[in-house]
Design an enzyme around this catalytic site. Structure first.
Site, PDB file in Angstrom:
ATOM      1  CD  GLN A  37      25.858  46.213 123.012  1.00 19.83           C
ATOM      2  OE1 GLN A  37      25.967  46.498 123.486  1.00 19.83           O
ATOM      3  NE2 GLN A  37      24.952  47.005 121.868  1.00 19.83           N
ATOM      4  N   GLY A  38      30.236  44.039 120.453  1.00 17.94           N
ATOM      5  CA  GLY A  38      30.905  44.891 119.989  1.00 17.94           C
ATOM      6  C   GLY A  38      30.832  46.028 119.183  1.00 17.94           C
ATOM      7  CE1 TYR A  39      25.944  46.095 117.928  1.00 13.09           C
ATOM      8  CE2 TYR A  39      24.486  48.166 118.375  1.00 13.09           C
ATOM      9  CZ  TYR A  39      24.549  46.176 117.759  1.00 13.09           C
ATOM     10  OH  TYR A  39      23.882  46.191 117.400  1.00 13.09           O
ATOM     11  CB  SER A  40      31.590  50.880 121.545  1.00  8.11           C
ATOM     12  OG  SER A  40      30.388  52.431 122.192  1.00  8.11           O
ATOM     13  CD  GLU A  63      21.349  48.522 124.529  1.00  7.61           C
ATOM     14  OE1 GLU A  63      21.179  49.450 122.663  1.00  7.61           O
ATOM     15  OE2 GLU A  63      22.323  49.054 125.056  1.00  7.61           O
ATOM     16  CB  SER A  92      24.805  59.946 126.076  1.00  8.43           C
ATOM     17  OG  SER A  92      24.633  60.818 125.342  1.00  8.43           O
ATOM     18  CG  ASN A  93      20.588  60.392 129.830  1.00 10.71           C
ATOM     19  OD1 ASN A  93      20.488  59.608 129.680  1.00 10.71           O
ATOM     20  ND2 ASN A  93      19.974  60.751 131.216  1.00 10.71           N
TER      21      ASN A  93
END
Ligand SMILES: Cc1cc2nc3c(=O)[nH]c(=O)nc-3n(C[C@H](O)[C@H](O)[C@H](O)COP(=O)(O)OP(=O)(O)OC[C@H]3O[C@@H](n4cnc5c(N)ncnc54)[C@H](O)[C@@H]3O)c2cc1C
Lengths: 377, 395
Positions: free
Chosen positions: B126-129, B244, B380-381
């Site tokens: 997965q190339g998101y970030s 996801e 993130s939370n």
């Protein structure tokens, strides 16, 4: 009331901080972590040169410090820089026990220690002793002028590098009795002593040791037979002050790194520290850090007090530290995001130092139990 | 109100158990249990076993070779797999890209890529970030410029999980820098063997190689590898994120993890008694278990809604937060239980045959550190809290 450091301690703090800032950056330290010995002999020699080891011993032992606040000053700095050199195990525990119990010949070793040319380790914990300080199943049997040791010692920090081990063994009493424990000063190359070394998660190395009818001269005994308990407890108390101060130093670094990151990392077009959800938590970290500092002062200030008072103060301090250190370590990682998960980043190592300190001499729960028992007594 | 599983669901659970007992190789479950490093061949092997049974793609429609399980069935399957220490199914092709291609991909793309996800021929990452685009994903900068029938891709992705095993990467790229951020993003499929791609390892704090940086220098990607329409990638990315989130609560992992901690605490001695009898430790353990019991039901409440077609919204965010909190707390208990034996760095050098401490001690601290990631990735939370508050206050 005076919460300032004495001039000597202030100088020590300044020079040690400067030295570590110049000589002990993340890359240097990470290379040390990966090395076979797990610490740098060169750094050790320079620390000795700076007087860091001498500061851990009293004047009558040949040093120029040795009080709770001396330990606190040194270890806070070591903690700030995430130093992995075995100052605690070699000097505070090893050297300190010789100073407390040794005869004149044995005490001669302290000069070598202060000069940086001797390494020691305390082989006390056992595979099933967990944090019970008086649980010693290893036996010592006297036979005329020799003594035979049998048993196993667990997670002996700095064992491989040590020239000599201080080994605890029971000469009498039940497995968890305070009475009956003796200490023996044994060169590590003695026949019958075998060790299996390994690296530790937060740096440095330790070993499992098997004493398979290890026969030594009776003169290796440190102090009187079966009466090592109170000296051992006092030295572990000193080590607890040291590790509490070290953790405080590491927490300071975690907090500083987090502060810097919150102010520079931008997401959604602004520094993430401007999100109140993070800013408030950072404020909590700072508040808890001050609590931790006070706890360390309490512990260090009572190191020379009566055993009960001393142990209560230390248990209280380490219980608090166990809780807030976890908070600061976890929150620092969380507020950094992914970057803090990488081995290369300073915080990763600092967080490991903070966390693994809770596994030495009693975790936060054990400290609470000790506190309850002592305050009820 | 009926808290019990239906007879069919019970029967399904039995079927899953039998399958796991028979077909899950002990070498694999031992590796999972001991947290040994899993190689590509281990994941491939487990995928092949599931694929042979027709269970590799629980969430895919039948026409693409999936099993079309409903949410409750998937939950049962995941729970049993966790108890049996089955390896996790690598999600990138199966739960992330698959559904996107099924909904937005061309027929050619579906025919070309979906079967190879199932067969294991392709490993996706997965190339998101990007270094500058984490929580603020839409600020991503990796750009793709059109040049005839190719895109030329330049930029850097990071945190690419298991990219070292992948031969394909799905990427969010910027195709229009002059519009609102979300409206200039496209979804590209890139062959990792194309010249100009470099994968560099990132070592995590527990010493593992799990994530990577992926660098793109003038990488030529055929236009037929564009998914859907140009500049509509954000829509597909958001669709992918909803997928996801299946199993986001990780109840199975928590149940299995809690069991493992109890086993540790029964063997570990404290003050001459088993640690599990220690009031402090027992209280910590009980506290997590109380939370987990409620969360298991929260999870079922939410997924049974999903089973009748109501998509979980903010509830998914709640499950992410609570689920990861609980898993991290269990990791913390495990390292606590290990006592001084949490300190050794259990490299293979220490020797698997003569482990230090009680069973599970060796990997307890690495697992604790590694799983700090749970509250950072997958949104993130903090980001999840933002979503809950925003939806509930602004509608
Ligand atoms: C082990 C691991 C595996 C990963 N695998 C992949 C992968 O395979 N592919 C992929 O594309 N990505 C992956 N990621 C990346 C992951 O999605 C990002 O780490 C995540 O999106 C957070 O981004 P960041 O790390 O840049 O942190 P940042 O976004 O910089 O966040 C730093 C801190 O700020 C907080 N924050 C940010 N914005 C706000 C706000 N508005 N309000 C309050 N708090 C805020 C965050 O919650 C966090 O605490 C992985 C990450 C990790 C750690």
């Amino acid at each position: 009331m005076n919460f300032d450091l004495t001039e000597e301690r202030q100088m020590l703090q300044d020079s040690l901080r400067r030295f570590l800032r110049d000589k002990y950056d993340t890359a240097t330290r990470n290379a040390i972590l990966d090395s076979d010995t797990g610490f740098s002999a060169e750094i050790w020699a320079e620390l000795a040169e700076l007087g860091v080891i001498g500061a851990l011993f009293s004047e009558e032992d040949g040093g120029f410090g040795g009080a709770g606040f001396d330990l606190a000053v040194v270890f806070e700095e070591l903690g700030r820089a995430g130093v992995v050199e075995p100052m605690l195990d070699s000097a505070v525990l090893g050297g300190g026990l010789i100073a407390a119990l040794g005869d004149d010949t044995q005490r001669g070793l302290i000069d070598e220690m202060i000069a940086g040319s001797l390494h020691l380790a305390l082989a006390h914990g056992e595979p099933s002793s967990r944090y019970d300080l008086s649980r010693v199943a290893t036996t010592a049997t006297e036979n005329g002028d020799t003594i035979t040791l049998s048993g196993r010692k667990a997670v002996v920090v700095n064992a491989e590098a040590a020239d000599m081990l201080i080994i605890s063994a029971r000469e009498s009493g039940d497995v968890a009795d305070e009475d009956g424990i003796s200490l023996f000063l044994v060169p590590t190359d003695f026949a019958g002593l075998s060790m299996r070394g390994y690296p530790m998660i937060a740096g440095g190395r330790a070993a499992e040791i098997v004493l398979d009818d290890l026969t030594i001269p009776a003169s290796f005994r440190l102090g009187p037979a079966g009466q090592a308990w109170s000296a051992l407890a006092a030295r572990v108390a000193a080590a607890e002050v040291a590790i509490a101060a070290e953790t405080l130093g590491a927490m300071e670094t975690a907090t500083e790194l987090t502060r810097g990151y919150l102010m520079t990392r931008k997401q959604f077009g602004r520094p993430i520290g401007t999100f109140q959800a993070l800013a408030f938590r950072f404020a909590d970290m700072l508040t808890e850090l001050e609590q931790a500092r006070s706890a360390v002062i309490n512990a260090a200030g009572h190191l020379q007090a009566d055993a009960r008072i001393r142990d209560m103060q230390i248990a209280a301090a380490r219980n608090l530290l166990g809780r807030v250190a976890r908070q600061i370590s976890e929150e620092s990682i969380q507020m950094h995001g992914g970057i803090a998960m990488t081995q290369e980043y300073e915080l990763a190592h600092i967080a490991k130092r903070i966390t693994m300190a809770d596994h030495r001499f009693g975790d936060t729960d054990t400290q609470l139990e000790r506190f309850i028992a002592l305050s009820a007594a | 109100m009926d808290l019990s599983y239906s007879a069919e669901e019970q029967a399904f659970r039995e079927e899953v158990r039998e399958f796991l007992a028979k077909d899950l190789p002990k070498e694999l479950s031992d590796k999972v249990k001991n947290r040994s490093d899993m190689g590509k061949e281990d994941f491939d092997r487990w995928h092949a076993i599931l694929n042979a049974r027709g269970w590799l793609a629980p969430n895919w429609p039948r026409e693409f070779g999936g099993c079309e399980w409903n949410a409750v069935q998937r939950h049962i399957f995941e729970e049993e797999c966790a108890y049996a220490n089955a390896p996790r199914v690598v999600p990138f092709g199966l739960t992330m890209l698959g559904p996107v291609l099924q909904k937005f991909g061309s027929k050619e793309q579906q025919e070309r890529f979906l079967p190879r996800i199932l067969s294991g021929e392709d490993w996706w990452c997965q190339g998101y970030s990007e270094p500058g685009a984490g929580s603020d994903l839409a600020s991503l900068k990796t750009k793709a410029e059109r040049d005839g029938d190719h895109y030329i891709v330049n930029g850097q992705k990071t945190w690419t999980t298991l990219g070292q095993f992948a031969n394909w990467i799905f990427c969010l790229v910027r195709t229009d820098p002059n519009v609102k951020q979300q409206e200039g993003i496209s979804f590209l499929l890139i062959d990792m063997n194309t010249p100009g791609i470099e994968v560099r390892p990132i070592i995590l704090l527990d010493g593992t190689h799990e994530v990577n940086e992926v660098w793109f220098t003038d990488v030529r990607v055929p236009v037929e590898n564009l998914v859907g329409e140009e500049n509509k990638g954000w829509t597909y990315a958001k669709y992918l994120l909803t997928h996801e989130r299946t199993n986001i609560a990780g109840v199975g992992f928590s149940l299995a993890g809690l069991d493992a901690v109890k086993r540790m605490a029964r063997s570990e001695m404290a003050g001459g008694r088993p640690l599990i009898e220690n009031p402090q430790f027992a209280a910590r353990l009980a506290q997590v278990e109380c939370d987990l019991m409620a969360m298991a039901t929260t999870n079922l409440r939410i997924i049974s809604k999903a089973a009748v077609g109501q998509a979980p919204g903010v509830e998914a965010s709640m499950l992410k937060i609570k689920g990861t909190d609980i898993r991290q707390e269990i990791n913390d208990l495990a390292r606590r239980a290990a006592g001084p034996y949490a300190m050794p760095f259990a490299s293979e050098a220490v020797g698997d045959n003569d482990p230090l401490g009680v069973e599970g001690a060796a990997k307890s601290a690495p697992a604790y550190f590694n799983n700090r990631k749970l509250s950072i990735f997958g949104g993130s939370n903090e980001v999840q809290r933002g979503i809950i508050a925003k939806v509930k206050m602004q509608g």
